[in-house]
Motif scaffolding. Structure first.
Motif, PDB file in Angstrom:
ATOM      1  N   MET A 295      37.210  25.595 118.776  1.00  0.00           N
ATOM      2  CA  MET A 295      36.219  25.273 117.347  1.00  0.00           C
ATOM      3  C   MET A 295      35.507  23.750 117.599  1.00  0.00           C
ATOM      4  N   LYS A 296      36.333  23.196 118.428  1.00  0.00           N
ATOM      5  CA  LYS A 296      35.702  21.791 118.871  1.00  0.00           C
ATOM      6  C   LYS A 296      34.439  22.163 119.775  1.00  0.00           C
ATOM      7  N   ASP A 297      34.530  22.772 120.751  1.00  0.00           N
ATOM      8  CA  ASP A 297      33.574  23.205 121.722  1.00  0.00           C
ATOM      9  C   ASP A 297      32.434  23.574 120.884  1.00  0.00           C
ATOM     10  N   ILE A 298      32.542  24.455 119.795  1.00  0.00           N
ATOM     11  CA  ILE A 298      31.466  24.896 119.287  1.00  0.00           C
ATOM     12  C   ILE A 298      30.674  23.951 118.435  1.00  0.00           C
ATOM     13  N   ARG A 299      31.433  23.050 117.808  1.00  0.00           N
ATOM     14  CA  ARG A 299      30.829  21.682 117.103  1.00  0.00           C
ATOM     15  C   ARG A 299      29.892  20.850 117.917  1.00  0.00           C
ATOM     16  N   TYR A 300      30.739  20.773 119.353  1.00  0.00           N
ATOM     17  CA  TYR A 300      29.826  20.050 120.254  1.00  0.00           C
ATOM     18  C   TYR A 300      28.336  20.888 120.815  1.00  0.00           C
ATOM     19  N   LEU A 301      28.396  22.008 120.576  1.00  0.00           N
ATOM     20  CA  LEU A 301      27.286  22.930 120.895  1.00  0.00           C
ATOM     21  C   LEU A 301      26.039  22.936 119.798  1.00  0.00           C
ATOM     22  N   GLN A 302      26.797  22.601 118.612  1.00  0.00           N
ATOM     23  CA  GLN A 302      25.757  22.296 117.518  1.00  0.00           C
ATOM     24  C   GLN A 302      25.413  20.834 117.321  1.00  0.00           C
ATOM     25  N   ARG A 303      25.301  20.094 118.174  1.00  0.00           N
ATOM     26  CA  ARG A 303      24.802  18.730 118.215  1.00  0.00           C
ATOM     27  C   ARG A 303      23.439  18.761 118.568  1.00  0.00           C
ATOM     28  N   LYS A 304      22.623  17.746 118.070  1.00  0.00           N
ATOM     29  CA  LYS A 304      21.185  18.029 118.415  1.00  0.00           C
ATOM     30  C   LYS A 304      20.915  17.527 119.843  1.00  0.00           C
ATOM     31  N   TYR A 305      19.853  18.154 120.216  1.00  0.00           N
ATOM     32  CA  TYR A 305      19.343  18.184 121.651  1.00  0.00           C
ATOM     33  C   TYR A 305      17.707  17.791 121.399  1.00  0.00           C
ATOM     34  N   PRO A 306      17.309  16.942 122.233  1.00  0.00           N
ATOM     35  CA  PRO A 306      15.972  16.589 122.329  1.00  0.00           C
ATOM     36  C   PRO A 306      15.004  17.634 122.224  1.00  0.00           C
ATOM     37  N   PHE A 307      14.051  17.849 121.371  1.00  0.00           N
ATOM     38  CA  PHE A 307      13.090  19.096 121.870  1.00  0.00           C
ATOM     39  C   PHE A 307      12.226  18.585 122.834  1.00  0.00           C
ATOM     40  N   VAL A 308      11.880  19.074 123.831  1.00  0.00           N
ATOM     41  CA  VAL A 308      11.068  18.533 124.886  1.00  0.00           C
ATOM     42  C   VAL A 308      10.468  19.802 125.346  1.00  0.00           C
ATOM     43  N   LYS A 309       8.984  19.534 125.607  1.00  0.00           N
ATOM     44  CA  LYS A 309       8.200  20.473 126.045  1.00  0.00           C
ATOM     45  C   LYS A 309       7.762  19.938 127.639  1.00  0.00           C
ATOM     46  N   HIS A 310       8.007  20.760 128.612  1.00  0.00           N
ATOM     47  CA  HIS A 310       7.511  20.320 129.794  1.00  0.00           C
ATOM     48  C   HIS A 310       6.023  20.405 130.119  1.00  0.00           C
ATOM     49  N   LYS A 311       5.230  19.257 130.985  1.00  0.00           N
ATOM     50  CA  LYS A 311       4.119  19.186 131.004  1.00  0.00           C
ATOM     51  C   LYS A 311       3.728  19.993 132.187  1.00  0.00           C
ATOM     52  N   ILE A 312       2.420  20.575 132.089  1.00  0.00           N
ATOM     53  CA  ILE A 312       1.998  21.449 132.822  1.00  0.00           C
ATOM     54  C   ILE A 312       2.190  21.280 134.497  1.00  0.00           C
ATOM     55  N   ASP A 313       2.090  20.133 134.765  1.00  0.00           N
ATOM     56  CA  ASP A 313       2.264  19.773 136.209  1.00  0.00           C
ATOM     57  C   ASP A 313       3.757  20.237 136.749  1.00  0.00           C
ATOM     58  N   SER A 314       4.644  19.979 135.861  1.00  0.00           N
ATOM     59  CA  SER A 314       6.192  20.450 136.114  1.00  0.00           C
ATOM     60  C   SER A 314       6.341  21.737 136.189  1.00  0.00           C
ATOM     61  N   ILE A 315       5.428  22.370 135.341  1.00  0.00           N
ATOM     62  CA  ILE A 315       5.590  24.028 135.298  1.00  0.00           C
ATOM     63  C   ILE A 315       5.117  24.498 136.600  1.00  0.00           C
ATOM     64  N   LEU A 316       3.806  23.753 137.060  1.00  0.00           N
ATOM     65  CA  LEU A 316       3.154  24.180 138.321  1.00  0.00           C
ATOM     66  C   LEU A 316       4.242  24.286 139.443  1.00  0.00           C
ATOM     67  N   LEU A 317       4.958  23.037 139.476  1.00  0.00           N
ATOM     68  CA  LEU A 317       5.831  22.469 140.602  1.00  0.00           C
ATOM     69  C   LEU A 317       6.992  23.651 140.676  1.00  0.00           C
ATOM     70  N   ILE A 318       7.510  23.833 139.485  1.00  0.00           N
ATOM     71  CA  ILE A 318       8.582  24.928 139.524  1.00  0.00           C
ATOM     72  C   ILE A 318       8.280  26.453 140.159  1.00  0.00           C
ATOM     73  N   SER A 319       6.805  26.661 139.731  1.00  0.00           N
ATOM     74  CA  SER A 319       6.390  27.816 140.247  1.00  0.00           C
ATOM     75  C   SER A 319       6.182  27.963 141.653  1.00  0.00           C
ATOM     76  N   ILE A 320       5.393  26.876 142.219  1.00  0.00           N
ATOM     77  CA  ILE A 320       5.432  26.825 143.713  1.00  0.00           C
ATOM     78  C   ILE A 320       6.627  26.734 144.286  1.00  0.00           C
ATOM     79  N   GLY A 321       7.672  26.059 143.589  1.00  0.00           N
ATOM     80  CA  GLY A 321       8.884  26.034 144.439  1.00  0.00           C
ATOM     81  C   GLY A 321       9.535  27.428 144.419  1.00  0.00           C
ATOM     82  N   ILE A 322       9.411  28.321 143.548  1.00  0.00           N
ATOM     83  CA  ILE A 322       9.882  29.813 143.367  1.00  0.00           C
ATOM     84  C   ILE A 322       9.134  30.669 144.622  1.00  0.00           C
ATOM     85  N   SER A 323       7.884  30.354 144.640  1.00  0.00           N
ATOM     86  CA  SER A 323       7.041  30.958 145.754  1.00  0.00           C
ATOM     87  C   SER A 323       7.487  30.811 147.162  1.00  0.00           C
ATOM     88  N   MET A 324       7.798  29.301 147.540  1.00  0.00           N
ATOM     89  CA  MET A 324       8.490  28.727 148.623  1.00  0.00           C
ATOM     90  C   MET A 324       9.664  29.566 148.741  1.00  0.00           C
TER      91      MET A 324
END
Length: 274
Positions: free
Chosen positions: A1-30
């Motif tokens: 029950m405690k673990d469930i409450r922990y998972l219900q805590r707020k987490y920062p809503f973050v959108k990744h920048k386009i350059d981060s997405i590009l780096l991840i995609s290049i990393g997958i290719s490599m």
């Protein structure tokens, strides 16, 4: 029950920048070009071009999820939580896996679809993609709790231009009217309250004849929080925060000194975070 409450805590809503997405995609290719998993080594065509194709599919998936799907999901939820972030990551990884498998089946198997291979690939990518990402989410959350609580605090941006009026009970003096976004904090000072606010780019202080409770009544707004018997702060101005249920220390934008969140108000402060 405690673990469930922990998972219900707020987490920062973050959108990744386009350059981060590009780096991840290049990393997958490599990674695919260097290690050539899932029988990719059997491919007889140009492996560099094929690897870039995997990266392109990953880029499209990340872009759509990051800029459209995540925002749409967030609108349907009351708050973005640790569980929301974890489920989002799992959905993202599985989507990337399925789309890349479709691409893989086109270039290597002539549009042949094999459910067993798909399940195997999904199982493999879940552990190399989702598990480390989920661990990283939990590590990041603990970092926020240890010094970046401002990322978790509820902030209302839509009322930035709202006028606040603080009544001066000394009849010869005028009331103070400022914009919500210019208010930083108010501090009790014997029979007066000192209001710290911005006027343009300049930091101003004005003494008002009132009690801190009277000012709290004047400034009834979700962004303004009574954090101590002597202080009211603007949640939008929190730059950093650290502490625990016994009390917190918060640092505000445009102001160097830390202000206390006393134990009496710690639980209420946590409600903005959890």
């Amino acid at each position: 029950m405690k673990d469930i409450r922990y998972l219900q805590r707020k987490y920062p809503f973050v959108k990744h920048k386009i350059d981060s997405i590009l780096l991840i995609s290049i990393g997958i290719s490599m990674i695919l070009y260097i290690f050539q998993p899932f029988s990719f080594d059997l491919y007889q065509g140009n492996k560099i071009e094929a690897s870039l194709g995997f990266g392109f599919v990953t880029f499209i998936c990340l872009f759509v999820f990051n800029y459209a799907i995540k925002k749409k999901i967030a609108k349907t939820l009351k708050k973005w939580t640790i569980l929301s972030e974890i489920m989002y990551i799992i959905g993202l990884v599985l989507s990337i896996t399925i789309l890349n498998y479709i691409y893989f089946s086109i270039i290597l198997m002539n549009f042949s679809f094999n459910i067993i291979i798909l399940l195997y690939v999904s199982y493999f990518t879940f552990f190399i993609g989702s598990i480390p990402a989920i661990i990283l989410v939990l590590i990041k959350y603990n970092r926020f709790l240890n010094g970046q609580l401002n990322s978790l605090v509820d902030k209302k941006d839509e009322d930035y231009e709202l006028d606040l009026t603080i009544i001066n009970h000394l009849t010869k003096e005028k009331d103070l009217t400022i914009k919500l976004n210019d208010f930083i904090f108010a501090e009790a000072d014997k029979n007066n309250v000192t209001v710290c606010y911005l006027e343009g780019e300049e930091l101003k202080n004005k003494s008002i004849r009132a009690t801190i409770s009277q000012v709290q009544d004047d400034l009834s707004h979700p962004n303004l929080f009574r954090c101590h018997r002597s202080y009211i702060v603007n949640l939008n101005k929190i730059e950093s925060a650290k502490g625990n249920s016994n009390g917190y220390q918060i640092k505000l934008k445009h102001y160097r000194k830390e202000l206390p969140v006393s134990r009496k108000y710690a639980d209420e402060f946590k409600s903005y975070i959890y």
